[in-house]
Scaffold this motif. Structure first.
Motif, PDB file in Angstrom:
ATOM      1  N   GLN A  68      31.051  25.278  -7.088  1.00 59.01           N
ATOM      2  CA  GLN A  68      29.858  25.787  -7.766  1.00 59.01           C
ATOM      3  C   GLN A  68      29.677  25.082  -9.108  1.00 59.01           C
ATOM      4  OE1 GLN A  68      30.210  29.849  -9.046  1.00 59.01           O
ATOM      5  NE2 GLN A  68      28.007  30.144  -9.284  1.00 59.01           N
ATOM      6  N   LEU A  69      28.474  24.615  -9.368  1.00 63.43           N
ATOM      7  CA  LEU A  69      28.150  23.993 -10.644  1.00 63.43           C
ATOM      8  C   LEU A  69      27.130  24.872 -11.361  1.00 63.43           C
ATOM      9  CD1 LEU A  69      27.668  20.288  -9.474  1.00 63.43           C
ATOM     10  CD2 LEU A  69      29.778  21.407 -10.218  1.00 63.43           C
ATOM     11  N   GLN A  92      27.200  36.152 -15.048  1.00 64.97           N
ATOM     12  CA  GLN A  92      26.468  36.665 -13.890  1.00 64.97           C
ATOM     13  C   GLN A  92      26.084  35.545 -12.925  1.00 64.97           C
ATOM     14  OE1 GLN A  92      22.980  38.936 -14.872  1.00 64.97           O
ATOM     15  NE2 GLN A  92      22.701  39.688 -12.805  1.00 64.97           N
ATOM     16  N   LEU A  93      25.634  34.414 -13.477  1.00 61.34           N
ATOM     17  CA  LEU A  93      25.280  33.265 -12.632  1.00 61.34           C
ATOM     18  C   LEU A  93      26.491  32.805 -11.825  1.00 61.34           C
ATOM     19  CD1 LEU A  93      23.117  31.171 -15.138  1.00 61.34           C
ATOM     20  CD2 LEU A  93      22.295  32.280 -13.043  1.00 61.34           C
ATOM     21  N   TYR A  94      27.644  32.766 -12.516  1.00 56.03           N
ATOM     22  CA  TYR A  94      28.882  32.386 -11.824  1.00 56.03           C
ATOM     23  C   TYR A  94      29.236  33.419 -10.751  1.00 56.03           C
ATOM     24  CZ  TYR A  94      33.885  32.543 -10.991  1.00 56.03           C
ATOM     25  OH  TYR A  94      35.109  32.637 -10.379  1.00 56.03           O
ATOM     26  N   ARG A  97      24.979  32.205  -6.162  1.00 52.66           N
ATOM     27  CA  ARG A  97      23.750  31.896  -5.446  1.00 52.66           C
ATOM     28  C   ARG A  97      23.063  30.711  -6.130  1.00 52.66           C
ATOM     29  NH1 ARG A  97      22.736  37.611  -5.511  1.00 52.66           N
ATOM     30  NH2 ARG A  97      21.226  37.272  -7.198  1.00 52.66           N
ATOM     31  N   GLU A  98      22.472  29.839  -5.340  1.00 51.67           N
ATOM     32  CA  GLU A  98      21.782  28.689  -5.913  1.00 51.67           C
ATOM     33  C   GLU A  98      20.469  29.119  -6.565  1.00 51.67           C
ATOM     34  OE1 GLU A  98      21.364  25.413  -3.145  1.00 51.67           O
ATOM     35  OE2 GLU A  98      23.172  24.533  -4.032  1.00 51.67           O
ATOM     36  N   ASN A  99      20.171  28.525  -7.709  1.00 50.66           N
ATOM     37  CA  ASN A  99      18.899  28.714  -8.389  1.00 50.66           C
ATOM     38  C   ASN A  99      18.710  27.529  -9.331  1.00 50.66           C
ATOM     39  OD1 ASN A  99      20.353  29.348 -10.865  1.00 50.66           O
ATOM     40  ND2 ASN A  99      20.684  31.393 -10.009  1.00 50.66           N
ATOM     41  N   PHE A 152      19.658  27.038 -12.215  1.00 50.42           N
ATOM     42  CA  PHE A 152      20.830  26.777 -13.053  1.00 50.42           C
ATOM     43  C   PHE A 152      22.116  26.580 -12.243  1.00 50.42           C
ATOM     44  CE2 PHE A 152      18.135  29.798 -15.539  1.00 50.42           C
ATOM     45  CZ  PHE A 152      17.662  28.876 -16.457  1.00 50.42           C
ATOM     46  N   VAL A 153      22.066  26.817 -10.955  1.00 52.45           N
ATOM     47  CA  VAL A 153      23.286  26.799 -10.145  1.00 52.45           C
ATOM     48  C   VAL A 153      23.094  25.932  -8.898  1.00 52.45           C
ATOM     49  CG1 VAL A 153      24.916  28.199  -8.793  1.00 52.45           C
ATOM     50  CG2 VAL A 153      23.942  29.116 -10.917  1.00 52.45           C
ATOM     51  N   LYS A 154      24.061  25.057  -8.659  1.00 54.32           N
ATOM     52  CA  LYS A 154      24.126  24.270  -7.426  1.00 54.32           C
ATOM     53  C   LYS A 154      25.465  24.555  -6.762  1.00 54.32           C
ATOM     54  CE  LYS A 154      20.345  21.834  -8.442  1.00 54.32           C
ATOM     55  NZ  LYS A 154      19.089  21.990  -7.694  1.00 54.32           N
ATOM     56  N   ILE A 155      25.466  24.641  -5.442  1.00 47.45           N
ATOM     57  CA  ILE A 155      26.705  24.869  -4.687  1.00 47.45           C
ATOM     58  C   ILE A 155      26.802  23.793  -3.604  1.00 47.45           C
ATOM     59  CG2 ILE A 155      28.003  26.474  -3.220  1.00 47.45           C
ATOM     60  CD1 ILE A 155      26.416  28.760  -4.629  1.00 47.45           C
ATOM     61  N   TYR A 156      27.892  23.046  -3.628  1.00 51.72           N
ATOM     62  CA  TYR A 156      28.066  21.943  -2.686  1.00 51.72           C
ATOM     63  C   TYR A 156      29.401  22.072  -1.946  1.00 51.72           C
ATOM     64  CZ  TYR A 156      24.375  19.575  -5.379  1.00 51.72           C
ATOM     65  OH  TYR A 156      23.204  19.247  -5.999  1.00 51.72           O
TER      66      TYR A 156
END
Length: 596
Positions: free
Chosen positions: A407-408, A459-461, A465-467, A469-473
């Motif tokens: 997660q980024l 909370q983002l962490y 979930r991707e949005n 501010f968040v990328k998941i690879y």
């Protein structure tokens, strides 16, 4: 926070007494140990007389038993059995040096060792000869440190150390972790285990291999106590700087932690906690500091122990030991599961080509599915550096939904930078401007609420979930093949061959980094083959080229900024033309007014 600033300013003013007898860069040799002494003195003050009254009752006991009994009366893991305290010291100006040494020797062993690491005895002589010792002690006696929380005292020490570092131009790697950054790291580190930590009687361990003045350890302990007052978090650390080590150890003493869990020395050359494993680990190792002094020991361990040691995965370049700290921490993870949080600059994300030390370390971590998340923080958060920083979360016990993924979280707030520069915005969702700068620190992360700052990032962490501010690879997304592309050597227009095969022209040799994964027509990530990539991306441009498969290498890198890049369409010619015409018209009007 106001209290911390007031105390730091009062202590800093005492340094004026040293002017002329000390260089500015040497002020810390006096002010830091005196601050530690005064803090210990204030903490023990309420029970000091009780300790003295109890001394005759335990005269027959052995030293160990005496210490245990006196510690109990003092209410801490240390005591002072000297007849002196700061009040009595200033009552006898003529014997100040003798009495101050008597007072220091009256501390129990653990507390006395702290002062010894400051090499303060030399300074007592120096100040006494300069006839300023009594005045320095008198001024410190006026500063009440009894009402300070551990976190506030941490701020006081770090502010003083920062100022002394500036005086002596110590900048490389000399930065301190702002408390809000530590709080964020602690929130994220413990987030996945909140349910476990609320169990009654739970006992966990926290370790920092570059613990400095103990900020990470202190805030970690505070977090767990806030979550569950009946939980116990035992803290451990190691520190190479004697002053920082002494400050950290004094803080541990006052808070009732075991001071022997804090070790002195270079973590790389002598692991003071070699046989220990920990539940949680936090650290902010120095950025970009070389490991040349420890090179022989590290290389020997890597060669002899390999993967059974700490540095078997690879050695980074000599001018940046950041990834050595992470390897060291990973090797201290428990088989039942541990969590690691560490602050890096951008270098460990991508420095080093395929099969370099850095790339091999990333490969080891990612292929073992240990890298859970990376959080990009705003720049200008640290006191002595304005660079951007990243928090890595590493664990050998990922939750089911996180397995095989990384997660980024982009918490830089870059979209609002222009508005902030123009003065149209005071803060964004991730950070806000400080009322006044502290060195290079011009920004802070808000510590309250779930809609901004620490709460939002946590909370983002946690939502995973991707949005925007968040990328998941998937883990494979960060891997690539580095292939060597050859072209034939030609003479008089003919291909030169060796043993029936084209001979490569080294002057035309090129390289391609081919990602393990690519996006298909539907935008989904799928496996990619080297041959397929070569056929579609290289062959149409270099029809005679081929890949030398014997030279193919595997690499891993994390181009964080690239993944969050948003293409901004160029302005249309019509818009540009309109702006130029408007500017010309304005210029003509100005000229007309000037002529008139």
């Amino acid at each position: 926070m106001k209290k911390f600033r007031e105390k730091a300013d009062l202590i800093w003013k005492v340094a004026d007494l040293l002017r002329g007898d000390y260089k500015q860069s040497d002020y810390g040799k006096v002010i830091l140990p005196m601050t530690a002494l005064r803090r210990l003195d204030c903490v023990l003050a309420p029970t000091k007389q009780k300790v003295l009254d109890y001394l005759p009752k335990i005269a027959s006991l052995k030293d160990n038993a005496k210490d245990i009994a006196l510690n109990k009366i003092a209410g801490f893991n240390f005591h002072n059995k000297s007849q002196f305290d700061f009040k009595k010291l200033v009552a006898d100006p003529n014997s100040i040096a003798l009495n101050l040494r008597n007072y220091i020797n009256g501390f129990s062993a653990g507390a006395r060792e702290i002062i010894e690491y400051f090499n303060f005895d030399d300074q007592i002589d120096r100040m006494d000869k300069a006839d300023i010792l009594f005045r320095v002690v008198s001024e410190f006696k006026k500063i009440d440190l009894s009402d300070m929380e551990s976190m506030e005292m941490g701020y006081v020490f770090e502010e003083l150390i920062r100022k002394f570092a500036e005086q002596s131009n110590e900048t490389a790697g000399e930065h301190f972790t702002p408390r809000e950054v530590i709080r964020l790291m602690v929130n994220v580190l413990f987030n996945e285990d909140r349910e476990i930590l609320t169990k009654e009687g739970i006992v966990k361990t926290l370790y920092d291999p570059a613990c400095g003045t103990g900020g990470m350890l202190s805030i970690g302990e505070e977090y767990v106590k806030e979550l569950n007052p009946k939980a116990e978090l035992k803290v451990f650390g190691q520190e190479i700087n004697p002053e920082s080590y002494a400050i950290c150890k004094s803080d541990m003493l006052i808070k009732g932690q075991n001071p022997s869990n804090i070790k002195f020395g270079n973590t790389f050359t002598v692991d003071g906690l070699e046989s220990e494993k920990f539940d949680y680990m936090l650290s902010n190792p120095p950025f970009g500091v070389d490991w040349k002094k420890a090179e022989k020991t590290i290389k020997t361990e890597a060669e002899k122990k390999g993967m059974s040691g700490r540095f078997g995965a690879g050695l980074p370049r000599i001018n940046d030991g950041s990834l050595l700290f992470l390897q060291h921490m990973i090797c201290k993870m428990k088989s039942t599961g541990s969590r690691v949080g560490i602050v890096f600059n951008g270098s460990p994300l991508f420095t080093g080509a395929a099969e370099s030390g850095e790339s091999n370390i990333r490969k080891w971590i990612i292929e073992n599915d240990w890298l859970e998340a990376i959080i990009a923080l705003p720049d200008q958060l640290f006191y002595n550096t304005g660079i951007s920083t990243y928090v890595w979360i590493v664990t050998n016990h990922k939750s089911e939904e996180r397995k095989g993924k990384i997660q980024l979280v982009n918490a830089t707030g870059v979209k609002d930078e222009e508005l902030l520069k123009e003065g149209k915005l005071e803060f964004n969702r991730f950070w806000q401007k400080m009322d006044r700068s502290l060195g290079n620190k011009r920004k802070k992360i808000a510590e309250n609420g779930n809609t901004k700052g620490i709460g939002l990032i946590t909370q983002l962490y946690g939502d995973f979930r991707e949005n925007e501010f968040v990328k998941i690879y998937p883990n494979e997304f960060f891997g690539y093949w580095r292939v060597t592309v050859e072209q034939p050597l030609k003479e008089d227009g003919k291909v030169v061959k060796t043993k029936g095969k084209p001979k490569p022209d080294t002057s035309l040799r090129d390289y391609e980094n081919i990602p393990f994964l690519k996006k298909n027509k539907e935008g989904k990530l799928v496996q990619q083959a080297i041959d397929e990539y070569f056929k579609t991306e290289v062959k149409p441009h270099l029809s005679e080229a081929w890949i030398d498969e014997s030279k193919t290498k595997i690499g891993y890198e994390i181009n964080f900024t690239k993944y969050f890049y948003e293409f901004k369409p160029l302005r249309s010619l019509t818009e540009i033309k309109a702006d130029i015409l408007a500017l010309e018209e304005k210029t003509l009007e100005t000229e007309k007014i000037t002529l008139e």
